[in-house]
Design a protein around this motif. Sequence first.
Motif, short mmCIF file in Angstrom:
data_model
loop_
_atom_site.label_atom_id
_atom_site.label_comp_id
_atom_site.label_asym_id
_atom_site.label_seq_id
_atom_site.Cartn_x
_atom_site.Cartn_y
_atom_site.Cartn_z
N LEU A 185 0.83 -1.21 0.00
CA LEU A 185 0.00 0.00 0.00
C LEU A 185 0.86 1.25 0.00
N CYS A 186 1.98 1.18 0.68
CA CYS A 186 2.89 2.33 0.69
C CYS A 186 3.43 2.63 -0.71
N VAL A 187 3.65 1.59 -1.48
CA VAL A 187 4.11 1.77 -2.86
C VAL A 187 3.00 2.34 -3.73
N LEU A 188 1.79 1.82 -3.53
CA LEU A 188 0.67 2.17 -4.41
C LEU A 188 0.02 3.50 -4.05
N LEU A 189 0.02 3.84 -2.76
CA LEU A 189 -0.76 4.99 -2.31
C LEU A 189 0.06 6.10 -1.67
N ASP A 190 1.38 5.99 -1.68
CA ASP A 190 2.28 6.94 -1.04
C ASP A 190 2.42 6.59 0.44
N ALA A 191 3.63 6.28 0.82
CA ALA A 191 3.93 5.79 2.17
C ALA A 191 3.49 6.77 3.25
N GLU A 192 3.77 8.05 3.04
CA GLU A 192 3.41 9.03 4.07
C GLU A 192 1.90 9.08 4.28
N ARG A 193 1.16 9.04 3.19
CA ARG A 193 -0.30 9.07 3.28
C ARG A 193 -0.81 7.86 4.07
N VAL A 194 -0.26 6.71 3.78
CA VAL A 194 -0.69 5.49 4.45
C VAL A 194 -0.36 5.54 5.94
N TYR A 195 0.86 5.93 6.25
CA TYR A 195 1.27 5.95 7.66
C TYR A 195 0.52 7.01 8.46
N ARG A 196 0.29 8.15 7.85
CA ARG A 196 -0.49 9.18 8.55
C ARG A 196 -1.91 8.67 8.83
N GLY A 197 -2.52 8.01 7.81
CA GLY A 197 -3.88 7.50 7.99
C GLY A 197 -3.95 6.45 9.09
N LEU A 198 -3.01 5.52 9.09
CA LEU A 198 -3.00 4.49 10.12
C LEU A 198 -2.75 5.08 11.50
N SER A 199 -1.84 6.03 11.57
CA SER A 199 -1.53 6.64 12.86
C SER A 199 -2.73 7.38 13.45
N THR A 200 -3.47 8.07 12.58
CA THR A 200 -4.65 8.80 13.05
C THR A 200 -5.67 7.87 13.69
N ILE A 201 -5.86 6.71 13.07
CA ILE A 201 -6.83 5.74 13.60
C ILE A 201 -6.32 5.12 14.89
N LEU A 202 -5.06 4.74 14.92
CA LEU A 202 -4.50 4.06 16.09
C LEU A 202 -4.37 5.00 17.29
N GLU A 203 -4.27 6.29 17.03
CA GLU A 203 -4.17 7.25 18.13
C GLU A 203 -5.39 7.16 19.05
N GLY A 204 -6.56 6.95 18.43
CA GLY A 204 -7.78 6.87 19.23
C GLY A 204 -8.28 5.45 19.41
N GLU A 205 -7.45 4.45 19.16
CA GLU A 205 -7.85 3.04 19.26
C GLU A 205 -8.21 2.68 20.70
N ALA A 206 -9.41 2.13 20.88
CA ALA A 206 -9.87 1.79 22.21
C ALA A 206 -9.22 0.51 22.74
N ASP A 207 -8.90 -0.40 21.84
CA ASP A 207 -8.25 -1.66 22.23
C ASP A 207 -6.74 -1.39 22.35
N LEU A 208 -6.30 -1.10 23.57
CA LEU A 208 -4.91 -0.71 23.78
C LEU A 208 -3.95 -1.84 23.45
N ASP A 209 -4.35 -3.08 23.74
CA ASP A 209 -3.49 -4.23 23.42
C ASP A 209 -3.22 -4.27 21.91
N PHE A 210 -4.30 -4.18 21.15
CA PHE A 210 -4.15 -4.23 19.70
C PHE A 210 -3.34 -3.04 19.19
N ALA A 211 -3.62 -1.85 19.74
CA ALA A 211 -2.90 -0.65 19.30
C ALA A 211 -1.40 -0.82 19.48
N CYS A 212 -0.99 -1.42 20.60
CA CYS A 212 0.42 -1.64 20.86
C CYS A 212 1.02 -2.60 19.83
N ILE A 213 0.31 -3.70 19.56
CA ILE A 213 0.79 -4.69 18.58
C ILE A 213 0.90 -4.06 17.20
N MET A 214 -0.12 -3.28 16.83
CA MET A 214 -0.16 -2.69 15.49
C MET A 214 0.97 -1.66 15.33
#
Length: 720
Positions: free
Chosen positions: A442-471
């Motif tokens: 996805l980083c190759v196809l959609l631009d790495a920065e865009r992908v990482y920013r999008g994932l980080s935004t979601i994980l910042e507010g992730e309610a499942d702290l265990d999963f957030a840590c693993i991810m």
Amino acid sequence: MADALSVIPASVLRNLSDKLYEKRKNAALEVEGIVKQLALSGDHEKISAVIKLLAKEFTYSPQANHRKGGLIGLAAATVGLTSEAAQHLEQIVPPVLNSLSDQDSRVRYYACEALYNIAKVVRGDLIIFFNQIFDALCKLSADSDANVQSAAHLLDRLVKDIVTESDQFSIEEFIPLLRERMNVLNPYVRQFLVGWITVLDSVPDIDMLGFLPDFLDGLFNMLSDSSPEIRQQADSALSEFLQEIKNSPSVDYGRMAEILVQRAASPDEFTRLTAITWINEFVKLGGDQLVPYYADILGAILPCISDKEEKIRVVARETNEELRSIKSDPAETFDVGAILYIARRQLDSEWEATRIEALHWISTLLDRHRAEVLCFLNDIFDTLLKALSDSSDEVVLLVLDIHACIARDPQHFRQLIVFLVHNFRVDHSLLERRGALIIRRLCVLLDAERVYRGLSTILEGEADLDFACIMVQALNLILLTSSELSVLRELLKQSLVNAAGKDLFVSLYASWCHSPMAILSLCLLAQAYQHASAVIQSLVEEDINVKFLVQLDKLIRLLETPIFAYLRLQLLEPGRYIWLLKALYGLLMLLPQQSAAFKILRTRLKTVPSHSFNGDQLKRASSGNPYSQILHYSGSQITEDGNVRQDNGNLQNGINFASRLQQFVQMQRQHRMLEKSQEQSQARSSSTLSKEGPEAEESRGPQTSDSNLPPSRSSRRGLG
């Protein structure tokens, strides 16, 4: 009746029912002579009376010998009438046809013989009875008596000759009769039917091709017959029809396509091969006529692409490419939704080649009819996400290509990232097995920065702290090790001197807070060494456990890789990178002396040039090169309540590191609180089981208490 008795002697009638064939034959010859004389005199009334007598008193008699005599008598009467016979056929033929189904095999035999002799006389005039004769012959072709079968075959050949030379034959009336019998399984009947189809197709004035859809399925059904002869005959007939189709300007491709689609899924290999070969020709010839049937045709082709028989696979692939090369407009009955439905359904195929081609179709439709495909996105999106768990890397990569194509639109990009995180959350094995492949692609196809920013935004507010840590650990490892993210790493290295780098650093920091090792890796990558040192100082006793040390071990080993070569080179200038040295010594102090990581890091630190670091050197370093990491926290400290005491000096290129540290500390406090809660729940559960004893535990059955939760978060935090 009296008229008949007046012209036929009683002895003749007696001999006509005699048990001896010779007497019956001689009596029939006399009947023939009598009828011939009546015909010459034009006395058709008496002729009708004679025929009626033969039919009623003989052919319908309960006595078998009477029936035999009646049949031979009717045939003789027909011969006597010669050219005058046509006007009496309505009386002559029905009794004979009735006798073709007689329970006595000898009567059936004589009925065949009688009808044969009648047909020889009247020829084309017999056509009006063709359907009844065909029906009777169809049954007789499978007669239990070999003599009857033989007689029926002779009659059949004569009737075929009559039909081929007649201009009165009605194909329209015959086809329903043929269609009704095409699914009979008896081999003799099948041979009979194929024979008739072949003969009628050879007659120039009879358009069998126009009625092919009516009996095509029956012919295909015969391809799997146990008899090689029947299979060969059916195949020859089909081959001839296919050749005619190629030379015909107008054919009903649609109706036949429906039949072929069904037959392409036949368990019989020869049937499948023939069906897919026909479909191949239809796709080449049918063009626009087949547009409404594209989905059905594709549904037949895709499974055949993975057929166990190579010939079928080759033809199926060729047909698939041919079909995909045809560009159709949805406004012209091209049903995008139907094609998508077929492709989505085939994504569940057990065969990799079929799943791959199904994805190629979705990709093709996206390329040609993007707006229409997006209208059906809700119908296919979940299936596409499930395909990310496919056992085939090629399938996963194709799915990612499709997701990337869909995600060109911002709203669909957000939807993809949200669904992707959701899938990783509910299926941790997907993250372990496919996480790196998916994120990197996805980083190759959609631009790495865009992908990482999008994932980080979601994980910042992730309610499942265990999963957030693993991810976060997984994302951090991918960031540090993947060649596809080299540009992103270079941007982060400039976080302290470049606005774009700073924005990315701050964006990732919020979610990276879920893992101390991820934060330390990010700081070392961004050359925020003073902050890395502050993060190390902020760690509390609960953070330092075996799992934490395992993750720290991984980080130390990563520091020895080419990615961190710049960092090791900076150790040549310890006076300039005093905070880097302090951070590394901080990590060293956390490691057990007996560990391999301790020895690796200590060996590296021993290679640092020996200098003394006084206050003057520190001041010179911080006022020098803009890449200098000698940042002034101006006394910021972690207070007893776990907060960071801030002052206004903690800024570098707009990054408020004191505020960032506060963010990290608060996040880690949430993790520790959850860990304690989990440990208390486990302790209560263990205590309850201990008090109740094993009997109570067995009677209660499987438990779903907190003791079944994943390992505590402190055991998961780290690099990944």
